[in-house]
Design a protein around this motif. Structure first.
Motif, PDB file in Angstrom:
ATOM      1  N   ILE A  99       0.838  -1.200   0.000  1.00 48.38           N
ATOM      2  CA  ILE A  99       0.000   0.000   0.000  1.00 48.38           C
ATOM      3  C   ILE A  99       0.872   1.248   0.000  1.00 48.38           C
TER       4      ILE A  99
ATOM      5  N   SER B   3       0.867  -3.766   7.677  1.00 45.01           N
ATOM      6  CA  SER B   3       1.196  -2.534   8.360  1.00 45.01           C
ATOM      7  C   SER B   3       1.521  -2.727   9.829  1.00 45.01           C
ATOM      8  N   PRO B  36      -2.227   2.862   7.222  1.00 46.58           N
ATOM      9  CA  PRO B  36      -3.624   3.289   7.071  1.00 46.58           C
ATOM     10  C   PRO B  36      -3.985   4.436   8.007  1.00 46.58           C
ATOM     11  N   ASN B 139      -9.298  -6.981   6.738  1.00 49.64           N
ATOM     12  CA  ASN B 139      -7.979  -7.460   6.335  1.00 49.64           C
ATOM     13  C   ASN B 139      -7.314  -8.284   7.440  1.00 49.64           C
ATOM     14  N   TYR B 193      -5.240   5.836  -1.386  1.00 51.11           N
ATOM     15  CA  TYR B 193      -5.079   4.934  -0.248  1.00 51.11           C
ATOM     16  C   TYR B 193      -6.246   3.943  -0.154  1.00 51.11           C
ATOM     17  N   SER B 197      -5.635  -0.102  -0.501  1.00 52.05           N
ATOM     18  CA  SER B 197      -5.909  -0.940   0.667  1.00 52.05           C
ATOM     19  C   SER B 197      -7.138  -1.808   0.448  1.00 52.05           C
TER      20      SER B 197
END
Lengths: 116, 255
Positions: A99, B3, B36, B139, B193, B197
């Motif tokens: 991302i 992340s 995020p 996720n 974004y 994502s």
């Protein structure tokens, strides 16, 4: 029902306005979702369909933000926004679904084009 | 990218439920230091600037982030109240902009609920459901044991809300200092974004098809000029994805 944000001269009015015209109409959909979701089984077709609708809705928000943005982003060219998106997605896939790579590449393209 | 990683939950099956809930709450809190969360904060920088242009005070802007917690609703609210629209019509516009939360929350409930969840606890938790928290939940949850999921969600999502309330205040104060190019770049963060994502989070074939169809149908239906365009495009694209996925599976089963 006919009052506006600026029409009542009391310190508390803007907060009541935000609660009634912003918070309540947003949260009622969340509460409804809890009751709908409570009736769904984990592996049901209905849940698959609801997930698909939710994903498609968010996808619709995304493409509208790219194609028809407001504010300063709306003043940039459509071709630039689409090109930056395409390069961002390419970087995302090339870096094995990163991302961060996707976002950085897309933003870099946009900023470089805006500053030269 | 992944992340915020932590050890595989299957490694420690013996931890007591109480301890494990607190553990997952802390794991959720740690999620605030993630890509995020960072990008959502950047998006809220844009909202602070918008709220200032609309004529809200700094406390009113922060209040709207805390009690609404849905960026599209807040953008609609700020735009409509600046135009002097009456409270009934503003409420209607905000309601139309946030119908998407119902299917999002409905899909989220079966993922986060555990045997101890009550309707009331889920209603309270649903306050924190918005696009970023939803994507991260969908996720990450499959890797988290069921009894830790609610705690993880509350840790992550409530800290997102609190941080962004402060981001709204900060950005309100510095708004106007940024040039148009930088503000354009901030506004571009949200869609790029969300796109990356959501692509990363779409693991089921039906979710991937829904994403693709939604991207195409969203602007097409918007251009027809009908009311509730997002709701219609979501229903149409999502339903189409569901049936195409069924057909593909049927063909595969037939061999």
């Amino acid at each position: 029902m006919n009052q506006t944000f600026f029409s009542v001269d009391a310190w508390w009015w803007p907060y009541v306005f935000i609660l009634l015209a912003g918070s309540l109409p947003t949260n009622m959909w969340r509460w409804l979702g809890v009751f709908v979701g409570g009736a769904l089984r984990d592996d049901s077709d209905l849940l698959l369909w609801v997930r698909a609708v939710a994903s498609a809705l968010i996808a619709g928000v995304i493409s509208k933000l790219i194609l028809f943005p407001s504010g300063p982003l709306g003043d940039t060219s459509m071709l630039l926004r689409l090109g930056a998106t395409a390069i961002g997605m390419a970087a995302f896939w090339l870096c094995r679904k990163s991302i961060l790579a996707g976002v950085v590449a897309a933003e870099a393209v946009l900023l470089v084009a805006l500053f030269i | 990218m992944e992340s915020f990683e932590q050890e595989n939950p299957a490694d420690k099956p013996d931890s007591a439920p109480q301890l494990s809930r607190f553990h997952w709450y802390c794991q959720g809190l740690k999620g605030i230091a993630s890509v995020p969360a960072f990008i959502l904060m950047m998006s809220y920088v844009g909202f602070g600037a918008l709220a200032q242009e609309a004529g809200l005070s700094v406390t009113q802007a922060a209040f709207s982030t805390a009690v609404i917690w849905a960026l599209p609703s807040q953008v609609v609210l700020a735009g409509a109240l600046a135009a002097g629209t009456s409270i009934g019509l503003v409420a209607l516009a905000v309601a139309l902009a946030s119908v998407r939360l119902t299917p999002m929350v409905a899909a989220w409930v079966p993922v986060v609920r555990d045997p101890q969840s009550t309707k009331l606890s889920l209603v309270l938790m649903s306050q924190f459901v918005a696009i970023t928290a939803w994507i991260v939940t969908m996720n990450r949850m499959p890797d988290i044991p069921r009894e830790g999921r609610g705690a993880f969600f509350v840790g992550f999502a409530s800290s997102l809300t609190v941080c962004n309330t402060f981001v709204t205040i900060l950005s309100f104060i510095v708004a106007g200092e940024l040039s148009d190019s930088w503000r354009a770049a901030l506004l571009f963060l949200t869609p790029i974004y969300f796109l990356t994502s959501l692509t990363a989070a779409a693991k089921l074939p039906s979710d991937r098809l829904a994403l693709l169809f939604g991207l195409i149908f969203g602007p097409l239906i918007y251009m027809t000029g009908i009311q509730l365009d997002l709701l219609f495009s979501g229903l149409l694209a999502g339903t189409l994805a569901f049936f195409v996925d069924k057909q593909i599976k049927k063909r595969a089963a037939r061999g």
